[in-house]
Design a protein around this motif. Structure first.
Motif, PDB file in Angstrom:
ATOM      1  N   LYS A   1      11.760 -57.276  31.493  1.00 57.31           N
ATOM      2  CA  LYS A   1      13.063 -56.622  31.547  1.00 57.31           C
ATOM      3  C   LYS A   1      13.636 -56.409  30.153  1.00 57.31           C
ATOM      4  CE  LYS A   1      15.226 -57.003  35.992  1.00 57.31           C
ATOM      5  NZ  LYS A   1      14.423 -57.941  36.816  1.00 57.31           N
ATOM      6  N   SER A   2      13.361 -57.406  29.297  1.00 55.68           N
ATOM      7  CA  SER A   2      13.957 -57.339  27.973  1.00 55.68           C
ATOM      8  C   SER A   2      12.959 -57.890  26.958  1.00 55.68           C
ATOM      9  CB  SER A   2      15.241 -58.166  27.967  1.00 55.68           C
ATOM     10  OG  SER A   2      15.382 -58.834  26.748  1.00 55.68           O
ATOM     11  N   THR A   3      13.057 -57.425  25.732  1.00 52.76           N
ATOM     12  CA  THR A   3      12.142 -57.924  24.707  1.00 52.76           C
ATOM     13  C   THR A   3      12.479 -59.365  24.328  1.00 52.76           C
ATOM     14  OG1 THR A   3      13.607 -57.016  23.018  1.00 52.76           O
ATOM     15  CG2 THR A   3      11.728 -55.667  23.672  1.00 52.76           C
ATOM     16  N   ALA A   4      13.702 -59.781  24.647  1.00 52.30           N
ATOM     17  CA  ALA A   4      14.194 -61.069  24.152  1.00 52.30           C
ATOM     18  C   ALA A   4      13.432 -62.261  24.713  1.00 52.30           C
ATOM     19  CB  ALA A   4      15.674 -61.208  24.479  1.00 52.30           C
ATOM     20  N   ASN A   5      12.947 -62.148  25.936  1.00 50.48           N
ATOM     21  CA  ASN A   5      12.368 -63.321  26.589  1.00 50.48           C
ATOM     22  C   ASN A   5      10.847 -63.378  26.531  1.00 50.48           C
ATOM     23  OD1 ASN A   5      14.645 -64.629  27.235  1.00 50.48           O
ATOM     24  ND2 ASN A   5      14.517 -64.324  29.437  1.00 50.48           N
ATOM     25  N   ILE A   6      10.230 -62.522  25.774  1.00 49.26           N
ATOM     26  CA  ILE A   6       8.761 -62.515  25.743  1.00 49.26           C
ATOM     27  C   ILE A   6       8.283 -63.395  24.586  1.00 49.26           C
ATOM     28  CG2 ILE A   6       6.716 -61.075  25.769  1.00 49.26           C
ATOM     29  CD1 ILE A   6       8.554 -58.672  26.372  1.00 49.26           C
TER      30      ILE A   6
END
Ligand code: NAG
Ligand code: NAG
Ligand code: NAG
Length: 412
Positions: A206-211
């Protein structure tokens, strides 16, 4: 007696089978070997007609066409067809060879494409340009970079007819089918964050932040171009938007060294560190020989410049020219690490990426370390002799020329 006969004939069959197998393998290899100019030529053909060797739209003697050395004419023609064509498509606009009949065909090909509108991303990009001229400068920069690369390749490839495997040439390219995007991975030039962006574009996150770093590099979520068959590879090379991000060669090199050798690493220390210390360190102690930790920059450079390296190359310090084949694959967008966020966000806009998706700016490994910048590089390069600096420059010569990097560090 009978048994012996059976034994011998089984052996003979075995050997014959082995030869047949070797022959077939050779034959298959041959089928997939392609010269850089051939690949370039094929990518830039009419994309409705896949991989025709004898297509009449392509001049037979491409090298000689490019060697005609009418640079001014070529530039004018290309500029022209570029204006006619979609600014982003890149295709065709770079395949002009100086043969006016050919460029005529390219132009009509582009007109055809505009009507058919089979590339939605490219189309939305165009609207964007009409509405907004904030990015005019950025697009000019892109044009300059592509032109410089094109001019370089025109001269260079004419003289060096490099051959390689098609599969090898595309082995560093990641595919995002939804946005019809091909990204060639250059390690130490923002590739982790690019992979995060690809995962979000493809709906894998969903978001780059949590990868996490591991999910990016070892998760096997992203498809590589070499996993497709030949037809699938050519189809994507011809119709997808191709992007590459590059970095100053010295900065990239120093960054790779710091990342891999100045921190504990369970791969680079035992595999590269051990071999480097063994070969280049006099009176190495047994602990260093055993762990491979503590390689100095000087030792690393000795390894890099050694024509008889004790271990092979690695993608983190391999030349970009050998990772992404920029003369064979005409990248539509050439981004630079030096202006990473600006270039990346410009590109995402062109692509028509979701509005909420911005290029992440975090450094996910050794985040407390100072980023490798010009000052840091200077400091490292001062540890090695000027002749080595010159040789590093020679080593990355093509990368310097292809991407217009100047040489602030090579000289004392
Ligand atoms: C292509 O052009 C080069 C240079 O003009 C020439 O030497 C070569 O023989 C040509 N090859 C073919 C196949 O016509
Ligand atoms: C190449 O780099 C030089 C120096 O940084 C710059 O002045 C020039 O405009 C660049 N050329 C192109 C074509 O981008
Ligand atoms: C990241 O993950 C955490 C927990 O797994 C979650 O609470 C948070 O909303 C996620 N952030 C984003 C931006 O998805």
């Amino acid at each position: 007696m009978n048994l012996k006969l059976i034994y011998v004939s089984v052996l003979m069959f075995g050997i014959a089978g082995l030869f047949l197998f070797m022959y077939l393998q050779d034959w298959i290899e041959e089928q997939h070997t392609v010269s850089e100019e051939k690949l370039y030529q094929t990518i830039n053909q009419d994309s409705t007609f896949y991989a025709t060797e004898e297509s009449e739209t392509v001049p037979k003697n491409w090298t000689s066409a490019r060697k005609l050395s009418k640079p001014s004419k070529t530039i004018i023609e290309r500029e022209h067809s570029q204006r006619d064509a979609d600014p982003f498509l890149g295709m065709g606009s770079f395949s002009t060879t100086g043969l006016s009949k050919y460029s005529q065909k390219i132009k009509s090909f582009h007109k055809y494409f505009k009507h058919v509108n089979i590339l939605p991303a490219v189309h939305s990009l165009k609207n964007y340009f009409i509405r907004d001229d904030q990015w005019k400068h950025a697009e000019q920069v892109q044009k300059n970079r592509r032109l410089l690369l094109f001019e370089f390749c025109r001269k260079y490839i004419g003289e060096h007819r490099a051959q390689s495997h098609l599969v090898r040439m595309v082995s560093r390219i990641y595919v995002e089918d939804k946005y019809k995007l091909l990204y060639c991975e250059v390690p130490k030039a923002g590739c982790s964050n690019w992979k995060r962006v690809l995962m979000v574009l493809g709906g894998l996150a969903k978001s780059t932040a949590n990868i996490t770093h591991n999910a990016v590099h070892y998760g096997k979520h992203l498809q590589k171009l070499d996993s497709y068959d030949t037809k699938g590879i050519y189809l994507r090379l011809k119709t997808y938007t191709k992007v590459i991000f590059v970095r100053d060669p010295m900065e990239r090199l120093v960054s790779a060294f710091r990342d891999k050798f100045e921190h504990p690493n369970s791969y680079y220390h035992p595999v590269f560190g051990k071999a480097i210390i063994k070969k280049y360190r006099l009176n190495a102690d047994s602990k260093a020989l055993k762990t491979g930790s503590g390689v100095t920059f000087k030792e690393f450079i000795q390894y890099l410049l050694d024509s008889h390296r004790p271990v092979g190359m690695d993608t983190h310090w391999e030349q970009i020219s050998r990772l992404c084949y920029p003369c064979a694959i005409n990248y539509d967008f050439i981004g630079k690490f030096e202006t990473l966020e600006e270039d990346a966000n410009h590109f995402l806009k062109l692509l028509g990426a979701p509005k909420g998706l911005a290029f992440p700016n975090f450094k996910d490994r050794h985040s407390t370390d100072r980023r490798t910048n010009a000052d840091v590089v200077k400091q490292y390069l001062s540890e090695i002799p000027a002749s080595d600096r010159q040789q590093i420059y020679d080593f990355y010569y093509l990368d310097y020329l292809m991407f217009n990097y100047t040489v602030p560090y090579a000289w004392p």
